[in-house]
Structures are given as C-alpha cells and as structure tokens.
Design a protein around this motif. Structure first.
Motif, PDB file in Angstrom:
ATOM      1  N   SER A  96     -44.432  -7.720  -6.780  1.00  0.00           N
ATOM      2  CA  SER A  96     -43.764  -8.526  -7.596  1.00  0.00           C
ATOM      3  C   SER A  96     -43.103  -9.828  -6.728  1.00  0.00           C
ATOM      4  O   SER A  96     -43.310 -10.911  -7.276  1.00  0.00           O
ATOM      5  CB  SER A  96     -42.191  -7.800  -8.180  1.00  0.00           C
TER       6      SER A  96
ATOM      7  N   SER B 226     -43.841 -12.369 -16.463  1.00  0.00           N
ATOM      8  CA  SER B 226     -43.135 -12.145 -15.175  1.00  0.00           C
ATOM      9  C   SER B 226     -41.854 -12.803 -15.221  1.00  0.00           C
ATOM     10  O   SER B 226     -41.060 -12.133 -14.246  1.00  0.00           O
ATOM     11  CB  SER B 226     -44.151 -12.919 -14.239  1.00  0.00           C
ATOM     12  N   THR B 227     -41.402 -13.710 -15.691  1.00  0.00           N
ATOM     13  CA  THR B 227     -40.231 -14.405 -15.592  1.00  0.00           C
ATOM     14  C   THR B 227     -39.144 -13.255 -16.377  1.00  0.00           C
ATOM     15  O   THR B 227     -38.060 -13.226 -15.823  1.00  0.00           O
ATOM     16  CB  THR B 227     -40.095 -15.660 -16.181  1.00  0.00           C
TER      17      THR B 227
ATOM     18  N   SER C  34     -45.536  -4.493 -12.298  1.00  0.00           N
ATOM     19  CA  SER C  34     -44.217  -5.023 -12.203  1.00  0.00           C
ATOM     20  C   SER C  34     -43.315  -4.091 -11.620  1.00  0.00           C
ATOM     21  O   SER C  34     -43.384  -2.781 -11.589  1.00  0.00           O
ATOM     22  CB  SER C  34     -43.757  -5.784 -13.418  1.00  0.00           C
TER      23      SER C  34
ATOM     24  N   HIS D  73     -44.155 -13.627  -7.539  1.00  0.00           N
ATOM     25  CA  HIS D  73     -43.204 -14.664  -7.764  1.00  0.00           C
ATOM     26  C   HIS D  73     -43.371 -15.633  -6.711  1.00  0.00           C
ATOM     27  O   HIS D  73     -43.252 -17.100  -6.936  1.00  0.00           O
ATOM     28  CB  HIS D  73     -41.791 -13.983  -7.062  1.00  0.00           C
TER      29      HIS D  73
ATOM     30  N   ASP E 135     -38.487 -10.381 -14.208  1.00  0.00           N
ATOM     31  CA  ASP E 135     -37.410 -10.795 -13.207  1.00  0.00           C
ATOM     32  C   ASP E 135     -36.081 -10.872 -13.619  1.00  0.00           C
ATOM     33  O   ASP E 135     -35.088 -10.583 -13.064  1.00  0.00           O
ATOM     34  CB  ASP E 135     -38.044 -12.116 -12.434  1.00  0.00           C
TER      35      ASP E 135
END
Length: 375
Positions: A10, A282-283, A134, A14, A286
C-alpha cells in the motif's frame, strides 16, 4: 500474505501515485520529487517482496542487491525490469546528491517501467493484483469494509463502473448519509431526529425540499465546512475526499435500504473510468484506513442503560430543562420507568431535571422530565 506485506504494498502504491502526480506538473522542479518518490516506491515494494520470500535483506542492503537476494529465493523466476530500475536509482542519486535535474522524457519512460514492474512482480511472486491488493484486510469488519471488498472484486473483473460506484457508496456510509434531509420533507422533526442531521439548517425544511429536491440524490445537502473539519479530525486528506466526490457518481440510500445511483454518463464514460478508477479506489481505501485508525484510537465511555422510575402515568417530557418550555411528548399509559443518561439543574435554577431518551410504540420520548415527576 501477512499484514506488514500488505502495508508495504500500500505504501509503494501511495508513493508511486505521489511520484506520478509530481511528474504531471509542468514545473521541472517537481521532476526531482518524482524520481525520489518513484525510487522510494520501488524500494518499499522490494522490501515487501523480500520479507514475503524471506530473502536476506537488512537496512544495509544496497539497492541492486535486492534483486539478487530475491531472485535467489524465487528461482527459476526472476524479477523483471532490473536494469531499468537500477537506472532509476542512478537518476535518483544524481538528482538528490548532485542536484542534476532529471530529464522529463526519461522520467516518463521510467514511470511506465515502474508500473509494469509492480504489476508483473505482484502477479508472479505474490499472486495478487497490485492495483487492488490493499490494506482492506486491516479494516474492522463492517459495512465500509464490505463495500470496499465489492469494489475490489469489481476492479479485478474490469467492471470499473461498479468499482467507482462502490467507492462512492463508501463515501456515503462514512460521511454523506449524515447530511440526508429526507426526514424533514413532511414536517420538521424535533429532538433526537433533528440532532442526528448534519445538513445545513436552511435545508431542514419541507419548503426547501419541495423546491430543491429534484431526484433522490438531492436529499443529501452537504455542509462543506463541517465535512472538512470532520475529515481533518479523522485524519483524511480533504483534497483527496473532494477529488473522489467529483470523480464518482452520486448515490443515495432510501429508508428501505435500497441504493439509488445517479448514472452520470460523463463520470461513467469508459474512457474516463480508465483514467480515474484506479485513483478513486486506492484513495478511498486510504481514507477508510485513516478513519478506522482514528476511531480505534479514540477511547469511548462504556455505555450502560440507566433507568429512572416515574411517579405516575402521563408524565410530560419537556423540550428544555424548564417546565415552561414546550411539552414534546407525554409518557404513555403503563410506563413506569424510562431511559435516562444524565440529571441536571433547570434553566431557571429549579429542578433537577432528568434527560430522557426512549422509543416507545414508535414514538420517541426525548427531552427532560421534571424531578417532581420522578418516584
């Protein structure tokens, strides 16, 4: 695969995204940041691989030795793009230690190689998809995690539309549902129902709803300032939140728990999704991680149930700690006790008053009971 490997993957993703964003800037100074971030992403990824295959890697291992140590463990397989990634490391050293500006065209070639390396190595060594593996597994069980897993499955099956819709549902569950004004469409709720809404006061009004709600998604009326404040408290990047908000179609969940999707053709266009789905997914992961980390760290009081006995039937429940305030409800026949969470002096110095809150026969009893009505 253990949790630490997932964390490092992850992190690699990022850092890669940050590097790619820096590379997109027309300012050449950002090229320095881009190559350093990309190299850090590759190193984080290599450490994750090394730990996974139990390669002999420590804090003194040189960058080029990562490949040697990992290849020994995965033989007869070999990590791809070794020479290109060693070249990235050279560019990074030159930029960081000697101030040599990286060439933009070379950086653009390198970022493609880095991405392909992540994808191929993740598949061949770890057996996962780099885009979707993830830290979802780090989340507490619950609706947010379930929705993210659905979005992950959609991403893996190349159903990008379902993926971004699933991500928007996560935003709805985490934030947007608090701004639902549908409960105000017929009358202005009192007490606990009004308190549960974060929507602006002007929107908590039947006339506003009649004039402004054109489809179900319009029931969500956001207070942007409050959202920003709450996101900061939860450790969420506000810019990232609003980016996802702009890139994904609006959703709404009705009282019967059915999802309504606004199929915005511009946001769900195949060409658009090809560019945005990965960033959105992905955002949102997070953001979910940040929210869960903060919520785990917050210590909450233990919630018990406290009851107060009533002196009689038909006890008035006042809106305020004041017997001259509005009576919001009356306790029904047969009720001898009621839930309470605190006792306080009255607004006029009389009392005390008991703050009560209980659902009875479909009616909320919420407000204050005068001490003389307590047994």
């Amino acid at each position: 695969m253990d949790i630490e490997t997932i964390r490092r993957l992850s992190l690699a993703r990022h850092l890669y995204q940050l590097g790619k964003t820096s590379l997109a800037s027309p300012n050449d100074m950002y090229l320095f940041a881009a190559v350093n971030l990309l190299q850090d992403a590759v190193e984080a990824f290599l450490i994750a691989l090394g730990d996974h295959v139990k390669a002999e890697i420590d804090q003194n291992t040189k960058f080029d030795k990562y490949f040697l140590q990992i290849n020994e463990k995965i033989s007869p397989k070999e990590l791809p793009f070794k020479n290109k990634l060693i070249r990235l490391n050279r560019i990074r050293v030159d930029s960081k230690h000697y101030g040599i500006q990286p060439a933009r065209d070379e950086c653009e070639r390198v970022v493609v190689s880095v991405r392909e390396f992540f994808e191929e190595a993740s598949s061949s060594v770890l057996g996962v998809n780099f885009s979707t593996v993830s830290a979802i597994d780090l989340l507490d069980d619950g609706e947010m995690k379930d929705l993210l897993l659905e979005a992950k499955m959609a991403r893996e099956s190349d159903d990008l539309e379902a993926c971004v819709i699933g991500c928007r549902k996560v935003l709805y569950v985490a934030v947007e549902h608090k701004y639902d004004v549908s409960k105000f469409k017929e009358a202005t709720p009192q007490g606990i129902f009004a308190a549960l809404s974060y929507a602006p006061y002007y929107a908590r009004d039947p006339q506003y709803i009649q004039e402004n709600v054109k489809d179900p998604t319009d029931y969500i009326v956001r207070d942007h300032s409050r959202i920003d404040q709450d996101l900061l408290k939860e450790g969420v990047d506000t810019t990232a939140f609003w980016n996802v908000w702009r890139l994904t179609p609006e959703v709404y969940r009705s009282e019967d728990k059915q999802w309504v999707i606004k199929h915005d053709f511009g946001k769900l266009d195949a060409a658009t999704l090809a560019d945005t789905a990965e960033y959105v997914f992905s955002t949102v992961v997070d953001m979910a991680l940040a929210i869960h980390a903060v919520r785990r760290a917050v210590r909450s009081k233990q919630h018990g149930r406290y009851l107060v006995k009533l002196a009689r039937e038909g006890v008035p429940v006042y809106e305020k700690a004041d017997i001259d305030s509005k009576v919001t409800a009356t306790t029904p026949v047969g009720m001898t006790q009621i839930d309470t969470d605190y006792r306080v002096e009255g607004l006029k110095g009389d009392g005390p008053f008991w703050h009560v809150s209980q659902m009875t026969n479909g009616t909320w009893l919420w407000g204050f009971v005068f001490n003389e009505d307590v047994a």
